[in-house]
Motif scaffolding. Structure first.
Motif, mmCIF file in Angstrom:
data_model
loop_
_atom_site.group_PDB
_atom_site.id
_atom_site.type_symbol
_atom_site.label_atom_id
_atom_site.label_comp_id
_atom_site.label_asym_id
_atom_site.label_seq_id
_atom_site.Cartn_x
_atom_site.Cartn_y
_atom_site.Cartn_z
ATOM 1 N N ASP A 231 4.450 -2.457 3.458
ATOM 2 C CA ASP A 231 4.592 -3.729 2.764
ATOM 3 C C ASP A 231 4.098 -4.812 3.723
ATOM 4 O OD1 ASP A 231 5.517 -5.656 0.830
ATOM 5 O OD2 ASP A 231 7.203 -6.033 2.183
ATOM 6 N N ARG B 57 5.650 9.634 -4.085
ATOM 7 C CA ARG B 57 5.406 8.595 -3.081
ATOM 8 C C ARG B 57 6.158 8.987 -1.822
ATOM 9 N NH1 ARG B 57 6.723 2.132 -2.970
ATOM 10 N NH2 ARG B 57 8.646 2.804 -2.008
ATOM 11 N N ILE C 103 7.087 -0.660 7.261
ATOM 12 C CA ILE C 103 6.330 0.578 7.122
ATOM 13 C C ILE C 103 7.349 1.708 7.031
ATOM 14 C CG2 ILE C 103 6.022 0.768 9.610
ATOM 15 C CD1 ILE C 103 3.385 2.277 9.047
ATOM 16 N N LEU D 271 -1.952 5.124 7.507
ATOM 17 C CA LEU D 271 -1.740 3.869 6.782
ATOM 18 C C LEU D 271 -2.166 2.665 7.626
ATOM 19 C CD1 LEU D 271 1.703 4.454 5.013
ATOM 20 C CD2 LEU D 271 -0.550 4.309 3.947
ATOM 21 N N MET E 247 0.856 -1.158 0.000
ATOM 22 C CA MET E 247 0.000 0.000 0.000
ATOM 23 C C MET E 247 0.909 1.230 0.000
ATOM 24 S SD MET E 247 -2.616 1.288 2.984
ATOM 25 C CE MET E 247 -3.755 -0.025 2.692
ATOM 26 N N ASP E 248 0.726 2.089 -0.968
ATOM 27 C CA ASP E 248 1.553 3.289 -1.116
ATOM 28 C C ASP E 248 0.774 4.534 -0.716
ATOM 29 O OD1 ASP E 248 3.757 1.898 -2.144
ATOM 30 O OD2 ASP E 248 2.932 1.949 -4.155
ATOM 31 N N LEU E 249 1.510 5.552 -0.265
ATOM 32 C CA LEU E 249 0.928 6.836 0.108
ATOM 33 C C LEU E 249 1.601 7.918 -0.722
ATOM 34 C CD1 LEU E 249 -0.920 8.444 2.020
ATOM 35 C CD2 LEU E 249 0.991 8.539 3.624
ATOM 36 N N TYR E 250 0.777 8.708 -1.416
ATOM 37 C CA TYR E 250 1.288 9.746 -2.308
ATOM 38 C C TYR E 250 0.786 11.127 -1.890
ATOM 39 C CZ TYR E 250 2.684 6.172 -5.656
ATOM 40 O OH TYR E 250 3.283 5.109 -6.270
ATOM 41 N N GLY F 121 5.374 7.425 1.324
ATOM 42 C CA GLY F 121 5.351 6.360 2.308
ATOM 43 C C GLY F 121 4.724 5.099 1.759
ATOM 44 N N PHE F 122 4.873 4.020 2.530
ATOM 45 C CA PHE F 122 4.278 2.752 2.124
ATOM 46 C C PHE F 122 4.236 1.792 3.300
ATOM 47 C CE2 PHE F 122 8.798 2.076 1.628
ATOM 48 C CZ PHE F 122 8.984 0.769 2.078
#
Length: 93
Positions: free
Chosen positions: A14, A9, A30, A45, A1-4, A11-12
């Motif tokens: 996995d 980008r 994270i 997230l 899941m990615d955060l833009y 953050g993410f």
């Protein structure tokens, strides 16, 4: 899941699905870009995953992360063996 933000980008998370039927996952990693940390984005997230899954497990590798996970209602997973100073955490609905 990615955060833009815009097209960047920042953050993410996995994660691996451990049990699809029980909706159980394990977070591998994270990450939030250092510039955007401490603004609630990591919590955002985590909360997105909490809406989709019933159980979330992870391994925390630092005291700072321990504080973050505990603030997000994760508890130490007493069924997992401790490894050095690392702590296994679990959250369940």
């Amino acid at each position: 899941m990615d955060l833009y933000i815009d097209i960047d980008r920042i953050g993410f998370i996995d994660y691996k699905i451990k049990d699809e039927f029980l909706k159980k996952i394990y977070i591998n990693q994270i990450s939030i870009d250092a510039y955007y940390q401490k603004n609630g984005l990591g919590t955002y997230l985590i909360n997105c995953l909490k809406k989709e899954f019933n159980t979330i497990g992870l391994l925390s590798i630092s005291k700072g992360l321990n504080i973050f996970y505990e603030k997000n209602n994760f508890e130490e997973d007493l069924f997992k063996t401790k490894q050095r100073n690392n702590i296994n955490y679990v959250w369940t609905k």
